[in-house]
Design an enzyme around this catalytic site. Sequence first.
Site, short mmCIF file in Angstrom:
data_model
loop_
_atom_site.label_atom_id
_atom_site.label_comp_id
_atom_site.label_asym_id
_atom_site.label_seq_id
_atom_site.Cartn_x
_atom_site.Cartn_y
_atom_site.Cartn_z
N GLU A 336 -4.76 37.20 75.54
CA GLU A 336 -5.63 38.21 74.92
C GLU A 336 -5.34 39.57 75.36
O GLU A 336 -5.86 39.78 76.52
CB GLU A 336 -6.99 37.73 75.16
CG GLU A 336 -7.21 36.42 74.57
CD GLU A 336 -8.80 35.87 74.47
OE1 GLU A 336 -9.62 36.63 75.01
OE2 GLU A 336 -8.82 34.76 74.37
N HIS A 360 -5.86 39.36 79.39
CA HIS A 360 -6.19 38.25 79.99
C HIS A 360 -5.41 37.20 79.57
O HIS A 360 -5.05 36.77 78.12
CB HIS A 360 -7.54 37.85 79.48
CG HIS A 360 -8.78 38.83 79.99
ND1 HIS A 360 -9.56 39.41 79.14
CD2 HIS A 360 -8.94 39.34 80.96
CE1 HIS A 360 -10.51 40.23 79.65
NE2 HIS A 360 -9.99 40.12 80.89
#
Length: 438
Positions: A336, A360
């Site tokens: 992400e 992330h």
Amino acid sequence: MTHGFGNEFASEDPRCPSALPEGQNNPQVCPYGLYAEQLSGSAFTCPRPTNKRSWLYRILPSVRHKPFTAEPCGDLSESWNDVEPNPNQLRWRPFNIPKASEKKVDFVSGLHTVCGAGDSKSRNGICIHLYACNTSMTDRCFQNSDGDFLIVPQQGKLLVTTEFGKMMVEPNEICVIQQGMRFSVDVFGETRGYILEVYGAHFELPDLGPIGANGLANPRDFLVPVAWYEDRTVSAGYTVINKYQGKMFSCQQDFSPFNVVAWHGNYTPYKYNLENFMVINCVAYDHADPSIFTVLTAKSTRPGVAIADFVIFPPRWGVADHTFRPPYYHRNCMSEFMGLIKGHYEAKEEGFQPGGASLHSIMTPHGPDVDCFEKNSTATLKPERVAEGTMAFMFESSFSMAVTKWGLDTCNRVDKEYYKCWEPLRSHFNPKWKPASK
């Protein structure tokens, strides 16, 4: 501009009426003495719904140019092993924009690869780039032979001239330049934004499933340019820059590549205003998965698994009862990458700034910072506007992405204190807790 997504379009410059041949694509002699040229975005034998191609009728064909020679790549990279893998939560402060008084930088020379995965040679992968520039491209254009560019302006508007026509793209809009399409970018001062590049697939609208026929990004809200040509000789030489197998090459020709008088087909550049997104949201309890905010997806060969999704978090109403409303703490089998176009992101109102980013990685835990958690755990729940004046987005991918040396070190924008936003989280565990009597 013309409305629609994925349709068969036709356009001709009004200066040359009837420039489109009638009844066939490649007549023996084209109207106005033009050359016919097909641009294919898919294999010839793809099923009809996925077959992409456009016919361009141009003053001179694109084949007329000097040989390509190697060009410095700058901070563009597909070298995923230059630095060691880093599974930590990463956040970048707003990326720097070069000052025109110090150095003139156009869109191409201002490209920097932040992270990515896969391989353009095998046609399977993605790259995430940042662009930061201050000068318009003059007598040069860019062609990406590796994949599609989804461009997300964050600061400064772009005038994008393509072989199909012109598009003005401003912050809170996006544009997609598909593989092989030549384009040039004019800017109007300091300019910055994000780019998602995908190899081997094209962006499409996500399936709606139980949502039904309407919702999310509607096809009619996408805009396609209308034909516009320039018949211009460039005695000093016009430069075509080609990104090919992750490297940069350039060639010279003596005419403008934007000499397409008419075109028709379904393989085009396009743009979309994010304000037109029709939000689907939870109206009872709990927090719906972010897939409900998908604008465009580039599908992989595995059903339901994307090479990349483009997801936005627009202003909306929050009404869920008995619910912690911000994003939940999370570990994900996808990578992400988030960016912020404007405003303050609801789960991290401090630290995550417009023009910055976060990553992330696969199975790396993340979620709201301590201030967000404490405030929303005790808030009185009532209907409220969420993300008013804000537009955050996410490039989500099934690939495990590597961060480049530029992204980790050279840009000098990594927030090394990011992990501290979760350190004050404390235990609220009470082994003597009992449910409230009804």
